[in-house]
Design a protein around this motif. Structure first.
Motif, short mmCIF file in Angstrom:
data_model
loop_
_atom_site.label_atom_id
_atom_site.label_comp_id
_atom_site.label_asym_id
_atom_site.label_seq_id
_atom_site.Cartn_x
_atom_site.Cartn_y
_atom_site.Cartn_z
N CYS A 43 24.27 43.49 -39.82
CA CYS A 43 24.53 42.96 -38.31
C CYS A 43 24.20 41.17 -38.11
O CYS A 43 23.15 41.05 -38.63
N LEU A 44 25.08 40.56 -37.94
CA LEU A 44 25.49 39.05 -37.68
C LEU A 44 25.54 38.79 -36.45
O LEU A 44 26.23 39.19 -35.46
N HIS A 45 24.60 37.62 -36.02
CA HIS A 45 24.62 37.13 -34.54
C HIS A 45 25.48 35.88 -34.68
O HIS A 45 25.14 34.79 -35.17
N VAL A 46 26.92 36.06 -33.94
CA VAL A 46 27.40 34.97 -33.79
C VAL A 46 27.08 34.33 -32.39
O VAL A 46 27.38 34.72 -31.35
N ASP A 88 22.21 40.14 -43.93
CA ASP A 88 21.80 41.02 -42.98
C ASP A 88 20.80 40.14 -41.71
O ASP A 88 19.63 39.91 -42.30
N GLY A 89 21.28 40.23 -40.57
CA GLY A 89 20.53 39.60 -39.57
C GLY A 89 20.58 38.32 -39.53
O GLY A 89 20.00 37.62 -38.72
N ALA A 90 21.43 37.50 -40.27
CA ALA A 90 21.64 36.24 -40.35
C ALA A 90 22.46 35.78 -38.61
O ALA A 90 23.03 36.36 -38.27
N THR A 91 22.18 34.38 -38.52
CA THR A 91 22.70 33.73 -37.14
C THR A 91 23.74 32.93 -37.71
O THR A 91 23.41 31.85 -38.33
N VAL A 92 24.99 32.89 -37.18
CA VAL A 92 26.06 32.14 -37.60
C VAL A 92 26.32 31.10 -36.25
O VAL A 92 26.75 31.85 -35.18
N ALA A 93 26.27 29.80 -36.24
CA ALA A 93 26.88 28.95 -35.35
C ALA A 93 28.36 29.07 -35.09
O ALA A 93 29.01 29.21 -36.18
N ALA A 94 29.05 29.13 -34.18
CA ALA A 94 30.24 29.02 -34.06
C ALA A 94 30.76 28.01 -32.84
O ALA A 94 30.24 27.71 -31.99
N VAL A 95 31.95 27.35 -33.24
CA VAL A 95 32.56 26.47 -32.09
C VAL A 95 33.84 27.17 -31.80
O VAL A 95 34.85 27.46 -32.54
N ALA A 96 34.18 27.15 -30.34
CA ALA A 96 35.42 27.78 -29.96
C ALA A 96 36.29 26.71 -29.37
O ALA A 96 35.93 25.60 -28.94
N GLN A 97 37.53 26.93 -30.11
CA GLN A 97 38.68 26.16 -29.79
C GLN A 97 39.67 26.42 -29.18
O GLN A 97 40.04 27.67 -29.27
N THR A 98 40.61 25.65 -28.57
CA THR A 98 41.81 26.04 -27.91
C THR A 98 43.07 25.28 -28.67
O THR A 98 43.05 24.37 -28.77
N PRO A 99 43.60 26.14 -29.22
CA PRO A 99 44.86 25.58 -29.86
C PRO A 99 45.70 24.58 -29.13
O PRO A 99 45.87 24.64 -27.99
N SER A 100 46.12 23.49 -29.83
CA SER A 100 47.19 22.66 -29.24
C SER A 100 48.69 22.92 -29.66
O SER A 100 48.86 23.49 -30.78
N LEU A 101 49.80 22.33 -28.92
CA LEU A 101 50.89 22.67 -29.19
C LEU A 101 51.74 21.67 -29.30
O LEU A 101 51.47 20.70 -28.11
N ALA A 102 52.68 21.23 -29.97
CA ALA A 102 53.78 20.24 -30.09
C ALA A 102 55.13 20.69 -30.08
O ALA A 102 55.32 21.86 -30.58
N ALA A 103 56.23 20.16 -29.69
CA ALA A 103 57.79 20.73 -29.73
C ALA A 103 58.58 19.35 -30.12
O ALA A 103 58.48 18.31 -29.59
N THR A 104 59.45 19.75 -30.95
CA THR A 104 60.75 19.06 -31.17
C THR A 104 61.80 19.64 -30.34
O THR A 104 61.22 20.52 -29.37
N ALA A 105 62.95 19.43 -30.11
CA ALA A 105 63.94 20.11 -29.36
C ALA A 105 64.11 21.62 -29.58
O ALA A 105 64.13 22.41 -28.68
N THR A 106 63.87 21.92 -30.84
CA THR A 106 64.10 23.39 -31.53
C THR A 106 62.96 23.92 -32.30
O THR A 106 63.43 24.90 -32.83
N ALA A 107 61.86 23.32 -32.06
CA ALA A 107 60.69 23.86 -33.02
C ALA A 107 59.48 23.68 -32.36
O ALA A 107 59.35 22.62 -31.49
N PHE A 108 58.57 24.37 -32.71
CA PHE A 108 56.86 24.24 -32.37
C PHE A 108 56.00 24.00 -33.38
O PHE A 108 56.42 24.35 -34.62
N ALA A 109 54.86 23.40 -33.08
CA ALA A 109 53.93 23.04 -34.40
C ALA A 109 52.70 23.49 -33.33
O ALA A 109 52.49 22.93 -32.27
N LEU A 110 51.68 24.17 -34.01
CA LEU A 110 50.43 24.71 -33.30
C LEU A 110 49.42 24.29 -34.30
O LEU A 110 49.40 24.69 -35.38
N TRP A 111 48.33 23.51 -33.87
CA TRP A 111 47.23 23.39 -34.75
C TRP A 111 46.06 23.44 -33.84
O TRP A 111 45.83 23.67 -32.64
#
Length: 784
Positions: A336-339, A407-430
């Motif tokens: 059991c790990l706490h996030v 077991d029992g460890a606490t893990v810090a986490a950072v929530a991120q929202t992905p970003s998008l870029a686009a050319t005329a006919t393609a996408f890039a996500l990071w």
């Protein structure tokens, strides 16, 4: 104003405390208390009304400053105005404990002891643990020799306390007066023994059958029984039948409803089918055996029966119908790990000891309903808000033990929202950090990243031309891919691309602004890829903007330098004397519009594409925002009205909707149409096939409007999406409408859209050749 007092307990980085003071400043009844002795370094929120808002603020703050820290991280202390918030009170752990003790005495509440533990002493100076720790000890015995399994069957009564299930959890379907059901069960049992004696003999050959009496005796004595035996010994199929058959023999079979969980859908269905066959019946939802799994339910009758289900179906099943016995099959030793997020939101995640960080992260994302998480090492804490990753992110490829977790460890986490870029006919996500970049669409236009992935770590931003991408990394370097002639190859200027702070793309060229204020350009010369003619003037550059064929740089003294196609905005000599005190510059395909600090506008470039605003110049006062289609401009004034100029077919004429353009908040544009947001409604004008004619009237608040070249897509506050414009290029999202729920962000290319859902699923629609090829894999599958 929050009506009831909300409390915030803070532990960790001082800048987080300062930020909380800032965001809580206007809520006078909020108290912030700093507690030094907490097991995990994160923020705990409690109270009414403010919590969710505050959690989102804190999480966004930490993610932003961790992955995109300020340039001067040594002096970063959060918002300066927070220092004056004297209403914030800080309490020590002893003061908080004293307050709890006083409240308990006032309400005459006694602190109850947990079984096996002493009651906490509120008068003691020792730290108070409000949530008791519970340890579960277990062992696992594996015996591969089936011949010896009869001797090595282990049955353990975990708890000696027994409370009859029908007293503690009386199912609502028991009818104490219906003895007809008992008669039916006895009749079924007699027919089974007479007609299917061969199947009973086959059951009796299983190793578990010899331990039948021991198993049943242990179940009668204890609330919880742990049964361990070899695979194939008959545990899963026979134990439920033991319980039911004994109850029938004792005349209380109608009170038995055994629910047996399985970790997989296939196992639940196949076991139900097998047990039904052994009992001489069909698993069709009408007999004593059935199954309940996601998307498929063939439940048995709710009395005198056995139901196999998946773990996710257990609670809905027993909350509705109750259960006499719950059997959890294939129990394993779990960690059991706490996030925990910086805001204090957290979950307990159960994983197998040999699981990887990738599996832990996938489970945490699912439980926290976050599309992408960055997990930090346990010694990292919130200090990461002041520096760039630095190796503290847990490697998704490592096992939990190799990553230093237990077991029992606490893990810090950072929530991120992905970003998008686009050319005329393609996408890039990071998504920042070491997650890399994901691309799709036409390979030659940037849809194939090739072997560059190892070089695309710690990406701050991605920009595009019509057919190439350029990624700005955290260390100030640049990585490009796509069509070389459109800027996809920066080899010739690679040595100069150091300490880059901004990149801008035109139709086929890039311009990078370095930290010393100089500029580096590459790509097609007709699109501004060659800035040699104005190199001496490009000093102390602060920002750059681009049309399809030219660039305009704003210098520190708020003047402008242009280069590229002379008839497309690359020559500003005719208005150079007016280009002073420039606030920002907006570009159409072949023209620029500069907004000055006094709220007036200066235009240059192709006159037919909006480069000549003389016809409306007297109206361009107190301009707040300017938006452009390919050949027209729309200016939003301070009073909420709109002024347009340029090609009428491209939105340069708004006479038909002028009466509706009141109280405008924002303006967006496709190639040939505008969309104005006015207090929850939208007003469009321009070419109908580009989104210029929409009857849409939205009841929900609009979070974001995203245009591509041919259509608009609106993200509403409930996470749903509405699109209109050219149906072939993203203006019709009906094929994926069911998938467009809980959307976090949207991005349009020239001919398609991509949406990121809260569960990490990517949904695309529009021209398949432009990246609109339906649902794609989840972010967890992409990045692991």
């Amino acid at each position: 104003m929050v009506k009831e007092t909300s409390g915030v307990l803070v532990n960790g980085d001082p800048s987080i405390l300062t930020y909380i003071k800032h965001v809580c400043g206007k809520h006078q009844e909020v108290q912030v208390r700093k507690v030094e002795q907490l097991d995990a370094q994160h923020v705990f929120c409690a109270g009414q009304g403010l919590d969710k808002w505050l959690e989102e603020k804190i999480d966004a703050f930490v993610a932003r400053n961790m992955l995109e820290p300020p340039e001067d991280t040594a002096t970063f202390q959060g918002p300066a105005q927070a220092e004056t918030l004297s209403r914030i009170s800080i309490q020590s752990p002893s003061e908080l404990k004293s307050e709890i003790r006083g409240l308990a005495e006032e309400l005459d509440v006694k602190v109850a002891a947990v079984p096996g533990q002493e009651a906490p002493d509120l008068g003691s100076s020792e730290p108070l643990r409000l949530v008791p720790q519970v340890q579960i000890k277990s062992s696992y015995h594996s015996h591969r020799n089936n011949e010896k399994s009869r001797e090595k069957l282990r049955i353990q009564a975990v708890s000696a306390y027994r409370s009859p299930w029908d007293e503690r959890y009386p199912p609502n379907w028991i009818d104490e007066d219906d003895q007809g059901r008992e008669e039916k069960l006895r009749k079924e049992q007699a027919e089974r023994e007479e007609n299917h004696a061969d199947r009973l003999k086959e059951r009796e050959r299983l190793p578990i059958f010899e331990a039948k009496n021991r198993v049943l005796d242990t179940i009668r004595r204890a609330r919880v029984t742990l049964l361990a035996a070899d695979t194939g010994s008959g545990k899963s199929t026979q134990v439920p039948q033991f319980i039911l058959d004994e109850a029938i023999a004792q005349g209380c079979g109608r009170q038995v409803h055994v629910v047996c969980t399985q970790p997989r859908r296939l196992a639940a269905v196949s076991l139900a089918s097998r047990v039904a066959w052994e009992r001489g019946e069909r698993s069709d939802g009408h007999g004593s055996t059935g199954h309940v799994v996601r998307w498929e339910e063939k439940p048995p009758r709710p009395w005198g029966s056995i139901c196999f289900c998946t773990v996710g179906s257990l609670l809905p099943r027993i909350s509705r119908l109750g259960a006499s016995h719950v059997i959890v099959d294939e129990v394993r030793v779990m960690w059991c790990l706490h996030v925990s997020l910086p805001s204090g939101s957290g979950v307990a995640v159960f994983v197998e000891p040999d699981a990887t960080v990738r599996e832990l992260k996938a489970l945490a994302q699912q439980q926290l309903k976050k599309s992408f998480l960055r997990l930090l090492s346990t010694d990292g804490g919130l200090a990461f808000a002041k520096r760039w990753g630095g190796g503290a992110f847990l490697d998704a490829r490592l096992s939990l033990a190799a990553a230093g977790l237990h077991d029992g460890a606490t893990v810090a986490a950072v929530a991120q929202t992905p970003s998008l870029a686009a050319t005329a006919t393609a996408f890039a996500l990071w998504c920042g950090g070491d997650s890399g970049v994901v691309t799709w669409g036409k390979a030659e236009n940037g849809g194939d990243i090739g072997d560059l992935q190892p070089h695309l770590l710690h990406v701050r931003h991605v920009v595009s031309t019509s057919s190439a991408f350029a990624a700005l990394l955290a260390d100030g370097r640049v990585v490009t891919w796509g069509q070389a002639a459109a800027g996809g190859d920066c080899t010739l200027v690679a040595e100069m691309l150091k300490d880059v702070k901004q990149i801008r793309g035109s139709g086929a060229a890039f311009c990078a602004v370095l930290s010393d204020g100089s500029v580096v350009t590459w790509g097609h010369s007709s699109s501004g890829g060659d800035s040699n003619t104005v190199r001496d003037l490009l000093q102390h550059v602060e920002e750059v903007h681009a049309t399809h064929f030219a660039f305009a740089a704003i210098l520190a003294d708020r003047t402008v330098v242009t280069w590229g196609g002379e008839n497309s905005g690359g020559d500003s000599r005719s208005v150079q004397y007016q280009l002073t005190n420039v606030r920002t510059v907006v570009a159409a395909d072949r023209a620029f519009a500069a907004i000055l600090l006094d709220g007036t506008v200066v235009t240059w470039g192709d006159a037919l594409d909006g480069g000549d605003s003389s016809a409306v110049q007297h109206q361009l006062r107190h301009v707040q925002q300017v938006t452009a289609t390919s050949r027209a401009f729309a200016a939003l004034l301070a009073d909420g009205t709109v002024v347009c100029w340029g090609s009428p077919e491209n939105g340069g004429d708004s006479k038909k909707v002028r009466d509706r353009l009141r109280g405008v908040k924002e303006i967006y544009a496709t190639d040939r149409a505008f969309c104005a947001v006015c207090d929850g409604t939208i007003v469009t004008w321009g070419d109908p096939m580009y989104g210029g004619d929409s009857p849409c009237l939205l009841d929900l608040p609009i979070l974001h409007v995203e245009p591509n070249g041919f259509a608009f897509a609106v993200l509403s506050s409930d996470g749903s999406v509405l699109a209109w414009g050219n149906p072939y290029y993203g203006g019709n999202c009906q094929k994926v409408q069911e998938e467009l729920q809980d959307i976090l962000c949207l991005k349009g290319s020239s001919r398609a859209f991509t949406a990121v859902r809260s569960d990490g699923v990517l949904v695309s629609w529009g021209d398949p050749g432009g990246g609109g090829d339906g649902c794609r894999e989840t972010l967890a599958a992409v990045w692991g």
